[in-house]
Design a protein around this motif. Sequence first.
Motif, PDB file in Angstrom:
ATOM      1  N   VAL A  62      12.256  -3.868  -6.575  1.00 27.87           N
ATOM      2  CA  VAL A  62      12.377  -3.542  -8.001  1.00 27.87           C
ATOM      3  C   VAL A  62      13.477  -2.513  -8.228  1.00 27.87           C
ATOM      4  CG1 VAL A  62      11.136  -2.742 -10.057  1.00 27.87           C
ATOM      5  CG2 VAL A  62       9.906  -3.988  -8.260  1.00 27.87           C
ATOM      6  N   SER A  63      14.424  -2.842  -9.134  1.00 33.48           N
ATOM      7  CA  SER A  63      15.471  -1.896  -9.506  1.00 33.48           C
ATOM      8  C   SER A  63      14.921  -0.857 -10.469  1.00 33.48           C
ATOM      9  CB  SER A  63      16.640  -2.647 -10.174  1.00 33.48           C
ATOM     10  OG  SER A  63      17.476  -1.735 -10.861  1.00 33.48           O
ATOM     11  N   GLU A  64      15.305   0.399 -10.282  1.00 33.01           N
ATOM     12  CA  GLU A  64      14.847   1.502 -11.140  1.00 33.01           C
ATOM     13  C   GLU A  64      15.703   1.651 -12.400  1.00 33.01           C
ATOM     14  OE1 GLU A  64      13.037   4.300  -7.525  1.00 33.01           O
ATOM     15  OE2 GLU A  64      15.118   4.570  -8.218  1.00 33.01           O
ATOM     16  N   TRP A  65      16.885   1.055 -12.417  1.00 35.62           N
ATOM     17  CA  TRP A  65      17.699   1.061 -13.646  1.00 35.62           C
ATOM     18  C   TRP A  65      16.945   0.287 -14.729  1.00 35.62           C
ATOM     19  CZ3 TRP A  65      22.239   1.483 -16.614  1.00 35.62           C
ATOM     20  CH2 TRP A  65      23.198   2.391 -16.140  1.00 35.62           C
ATOM     21  N   ASN A  66      16.896   0.835 -15.952  1.00 33.83           N
ATOM     22  CA  ASN A  66      16.143   0.200 -17.056  1.00 33.83           C
ATOM     23  C   ASN A  66      14.685  -0.034 -16.650  1.00 33.83           C
ATOM     24  OD1 ASN A  66      18.519  -0.001 -18.654  1.00 33.83           O
ATOM     25  ND2 ASN A  66      19.084  -1.899 -17.611  1.00 33.83           N
ATOM     26  N   SER A  67      14.062   1.001 -16.096  1.00 34.08           N
ATOM     27  CA  SER A  67      12.713   0.848 -15.534  1.00 34.08           C
ATOM     28  C   SER A  67      11.675   0.441 -16.568  1.00 34.08           C
ATOM     29  CB  SER A  67      12.271   2.153 -14.857  1.00 34.08           C
ATOM     30  OG  SER A  67      12.271   3.217 -15.794  1.00 34.08           O
ATOM     31  N   PRO A  69      17.719   1.804  -6.374  1.00 33.47           N
ATOM     32  CA  PRO A  69      18.265   2.514  -7.553  1.00 33.47           C
ATOM     33  C   PRO A  69      18.693   1.602  -8.696  1.00 33.47           C
ATOM     34  CG  PRO A  69      19.179   3.403  -5.533  1.00 33.47           C
ATOM     35  CD  PRO A  69      18.420   2.169  -5.143  1.00 33.47           C
ATOM     36  N   GLY A  70      19.456   0.554  -8.369  1.00 33.05           N
ATOM     37  CA  GLY A  70      19.973  -0.341  -9.404  1.00 33.05           C
ATOM     38  C   GLY A  70      19.997  -1.777  -8.926  1.00 33.05           C
ATOM     39  N   SER A  71      20.372  -2.674  -9.844  1.00 29.62           N
ATOM     40  CA  SER A  71      20.351  -4.102  -9.496  1.00 29.62           C
ATOM     41  C   SER A  71      21.310  -4.434  -8.354  1.00 29.62           C
ATOM     42  CB  SER A  71      20.700  -4.942 -10.725  1.00 29.62           C
ATOM     43  OG  SER A  71      19.631  -4.888 -11.662  1.00 29.62           O
ATOM     44  N   PHE A  72      22.428  -3.706  -8.286  1.00 34.93           N
ATOM     45  CA  PHE A  72      23.364  -4.006  -7.195  1.00 34.93           C
ATOM     46  C   PHE A  72      22.719  -3.742  -5.843  1.00 34.93           C
ATOM     47  CE2 PHE A  72      27.540  -5.200  -5.939  1.00 34.93           C
ATOM     48  CZ  PHE A  72      27.761  -4.573  -4.727  1.00 34.93           C
ATOM     49  N   GLU A  73      21.815  -2.765  -5.769  1.00 33.16           N
ATOM     50  CA  GLU A  73      21.131  -2.449  -4.505  1.00 33.16           C
ATOM     51  C   GLU A  73      20.009  -3.425  -4.171  1.00 33.16           C
ATOM     52  OE1 GLU A  73      21.945   0.141  -6.730  1.00 33.16           O
ATOM     53  OE2 GLU A  73      23.725   0.373  -5.485  1.00 33.16           O
ATOM     54  N   LEU A  74      19.737  -4.346  -5.079  1.00 33.01           N
ATOM     55  CA  LEU A  74      18.745  -5.377  -4.753  1.00 33.01           C
ATOM     56  C   LEU A  74      19.179  -6.193  -3.533  1.00 33.01           C
ATOM     57  CD1 LEU A  74      17.846  -6.679  -8.332  1.00 33.01           C
ATOM     58  CD2 LEU A  74      16.298  -5.435  -6.779  1.00 33.01           C
ATOM     59  N   GLY A 124      15.359  -7.057 -11.519  1.00 38.21           N
ATOM     60  CA  GLY A 124      16.348  -6.143 -12.079  1.00 38.21           C
ATOM     61  C   GLY A 124      16.627  -6.445 -13.541  1.00 38.21           C
ATOM     62  N   ASN A 125      17.345  -5.520 -14.178  1.00 35.40           N
ATOM     63  CA  ASN A 125      17.733  -5.732 -15.583  1.00 35.40           C
ATOM     64  C   ASN A 125      19.098  -5.110 -15.812  1.00 35.40           C
ATOM     65  OD1 ASN A 125      16.900  -4.138 -18.671  1.00 35.40           O
ATOM     66  ND2 ASN A 125      17.602  -6.240 -18.429  1.00 35.40           N
ATOM     67  N   VAL A 126      20.073  -5.951 -16.092  1.00 29.96           N
ATOM     68  CA  VAL A 126      21.433  -5.483 -16.345  1.00 29.96           C
ATOM     69  C   VAL A 126      21.751  -5.720 -17.819  1.00 29.96           C
ATOM     70  CG1 VAL A 126      23.809  -5.538 -15.523  1.00 29.96           C
ATOM     71  CG2 VAL A 126      21.968  -6.271 -14.009  1.00 29.96           C
ATOM     72  N   ILE A 127      22.157  -4.669 -18.521  1.00 34.54           N
ATOM     73  CA  ILE A 127      22.425  -4.762 -19.956  1.00 34.54           C
ATOM     74  C   ILE A 127      23.885  -4.423 -20.222  1.00 34.54           C
ATOM     75  CG2 ILE A 127      21.869  -3.885 -22.260  1.00 34.54           C
ATOM     76  CD1 ILE A 127      19.055  -3.241 -21.213  1.00 34.54           C
ATOM     77  N   GLN A 128      24.561  -5.226 -20.985  1.00 35.45           N
ATOM     78  CA  GLN A 128      25.969  -5.046 -21.296  1.00 35.45           C
ATOM     79  C   GLN A 128      26.215  -3.655 -21.883  1.00 35.45           C
ATOM     80  OE1 GLN A 128      28.962  -7.282 -21.094  1.00 35.45           O
ATOM     81  NE2 GLN A 128      29.641  -5.169 -21.308  1.00 35.45           N
ATOM     82  N   LYS A 173      33.578  -3.672 -18.505  1.00 37.12           N
ATOM     83  CA  LYS A 173      33.395  -4.886 -17.700  1.00 37.12           C
ATOM     84  C   LYS A 173      32.441  -4.673 -16.524  1.00 37.12           C
ATOM     85  CE  LYS A 173      36.888  -7.469 -16.726  1.00 37.12           C
ATOM     86  NZ  LYS A 173      36.407  -8.744 -17.393  1.00 37.12           N
ATOM     87  N   HIS A 174      31.898  -3.450 -16.382  1.00 39.44           N
ATOM     88  CA  HIS A 174      31.000  -3.183 -15.247  1.00 39.44           C
ATOM     89  C   HIS A 174      29.842  -4.180 -15.223  1.00 39.44           C
ATOM     90  CE1 HIS A 174      28.312  -0.450 -12.749  1.00 39.44           C
ATOM     91  NE2 HIS A 174      29.364  -0.727 -12.004  1.00 39.44           N
ATOM     92  N   PHE A 175      29.350  -4.529 -16.378  1.00 39.55           N
ATOM     93  CA  PHE A 175      28.266  -5.521 -16.498  1.00 39.55           C
ATOM     94  C   PHE A 175      28.635  -6.801 -15.746  1.00 39.55           C
ATOM     95  CE2 PHE A 175      24.857  -7.814 -18.600  1.00 39.55           C
ATOM     96  CZ  PHE A 175      25.361  -9.094 -18.798  1.00 39.55           C
ATOM     97  N   PHE A 194      30.754  -7.300 -13.325  1.00 35.23           N
ATOM     98  CA  PHE A 194      30.856  -7.156 -11.868  1.00 35.23           C
ATOM     99  C   PHE A 194      29.479  -6.963 -11.232  1.00 35.23           C
ATOM    100  CE2 PHE A 194      35.295  -7.445 -11.586  1.00 35.23           C
ATOM    101  CZ  PHE A 194      35.834  -6.831 -12.699  1.00 35.23           C
ATOM    102  N   VAL A 195      28.608  -6.207 -11.884  1.00 39.85           N
ATOM    103  CA  VAL A 195      27.258  -6.031 -11.335  1.00 39.85           C
ATOM    104  C   VAL A 195      26.531  -7.366 -11.318  1.00 39.85           C
ATOM    105  CG1 VAL A 195      24.999  -4.982 -11.712  1.00 39.85           C
ATOM    106  CG2 VAL A 195      27.055  -3.587 -11.939  1.00 39.85           C
ATOM    107  N   CYS A 196      26.568  -8.085 -12.435  1.00 41.59           N
ATOM    108  CA  CYS A 196      25.858  -9.369 -12.516  1.00 41.59           C
ATOM    109  C   CYS A 196      26.382 -10.378 -11.499  1.00 41.59           C
ATOM    110  CB  CYS A 196      25.980  -9.948 -13.924  1.00 41.59           C
ATOM    111  SG  CYS A 196      25.101  -9.010 -15.179  1.00 41.59           S
TER     112      CYS A 196
HETATM  113  N1  LIG Z   1      24.405  -0.633 -15.683  1.00 40.35           N
HETATM  114  C1  LIG Z   1      23.381  -1.097 -14.891  1.00 40.35           C
HETATM  115  C2  LIG Z   1      23.331  -0.870 -13.526  1.00 40.35           C
HETATM  116  N2  LIG Z   1      24.323  -0.187 -12.909  1.00 40.35           N
HETATM  117  C3  LIG Z   1      24.131   0.405 -11.599  1.00 40.35           C
HETATM  118  C4  LIG Z   1      24.380  -0.563 -10.444  1.00 40.35           C
HETATM  119  O1  LIG Z   1      23.360  -1.531 -10.353  1.00 40.35           O
HETATM  120  C5  LIG Z   1      24.413   0.225  -9.122  1.00 40.35           C
HETATM  121  O2  LIG Z   1      23.170   0.870  -8.943  1.00 40.35           O
HETATM  122  C6  LIG Z   1      25.514   1.260  -9.116  1.00 40.35           C
HETATM  123  O3  LIG Z   1      26.747   0.625  -9.422  1.00 40.35           O
HETATM  124  C7  LIG Z   1      25.621   1.948  -7.740  1.00 40.35           C
HETATM  125  O4  LIG Z   1      25.862   1.003  -6.745  1.00 40.35           O
HETATM  126  N3  LIG Z   1      22.315  -1.351 -12.793  1.00 40.35           N
HETATM  127  C8  LIG Z   1      21.303  -2.075 -13.384  1.00 40.35           C
HETATM  128  O5  LIG Z   1      20.373  -2.499 -12.697  1.00 40.35           O
HETATM  129  N4  LIG Z   1      21.340  -2.309 -14.722  1.00 40.35           N
HETATM  130  C9  LIG Z   1      22.344  -1.853 -15.505  1.00 40.35           C
HETATM  131  O6  LIG Z   1      22.343  -2.099 -16.743  1.00 40.35           O
END
Ligand SMILES: Nc1c(NC[C@H](O)[C@H](O)[C@H](O)CO)[nH]c(=O)[nH]c1=O
Length: 165
Positions: free
Chosen positions: A28-33, A63-68, A89-93, A97-99, A101-103
């Motif tokens: 589970v990603s902690e971003w947008n918990s 910590p975040g979706s990228f660490e999934l 995880g939950n990634v929100i725009q 453009k980081h959204f 690349f993370v997605c």
């Molecule tokens: N903006 C969101 C992120 N960003 C963080 C990345 O996932 C990652 O933890 C960071 O880049 C360090 O490697 N993560 C989400 O899960 N959701 C977002 O909206």
Amino acid sequence: MATAGKNLSEYDKASIPNANNFRFGIVVSEWNSEITENLFQGAFDALIDNGAIKENIVRWNVPGSFELIYGCKKMQQSYDMLDAIIAVGNVIQGETKHFDFVCEGVTQGIKDLNIQSDIPVIFCVLTDNTKQQSIDRSGGKHGNKGSEAAIAAIKMAALRQQAKF
Ligand SMILES: Nc1c(NC[C@H](O)[C@H](O)[C@H](O)CO)[nH]c(=O)[nH]c1=O
Ligand SMILES: CC(=O)[C@@H](O)COP(=O)(O)O
């Protein structure tokens, strides 16, 4: 069909294998918990509703979706008796453009884990334009993506079990 045309929490129990013999991991990603906790609960509840035993469900946080990607990889390596893993995880725009690349990174990374390991990893990552879209898909008007992911995990665990013989 878009999510808007269906309820993510609806499933036909008669068409789903009993999960009582399966062991699951949930990362589970902690971003947008506030969203990911609802996704986790939806997944956990659906697993239990279909016969899974709570002692057979292990949860890790990242910590975040990228660490999934790394978290699911290490779970595959640490618990080789698991039948399926769910990546939540939950990634929100945002403004940049980081959204994108993370997605893309998470999508490709989880895809790679499914190729490289025998333990399937289910993609339960909401990639939304707005927080309201995330709320709607994590127990709101469109149901809970976590429930949908749990059903996918059960079905893939059953497929993997059948494929062994
Ligand atoms: N903006 C969101 C992120 N960003 C963080 C990345 O996932 C990652 O933890 C960071 O880049 C360090 O490697 N993560 C989400 O899960 N959701 C977002 O909206
Ligand atoms: C998906 C993200 O990383 C994003 O929420 C970050 O926001 P921003 O693009 O405004 O830096």
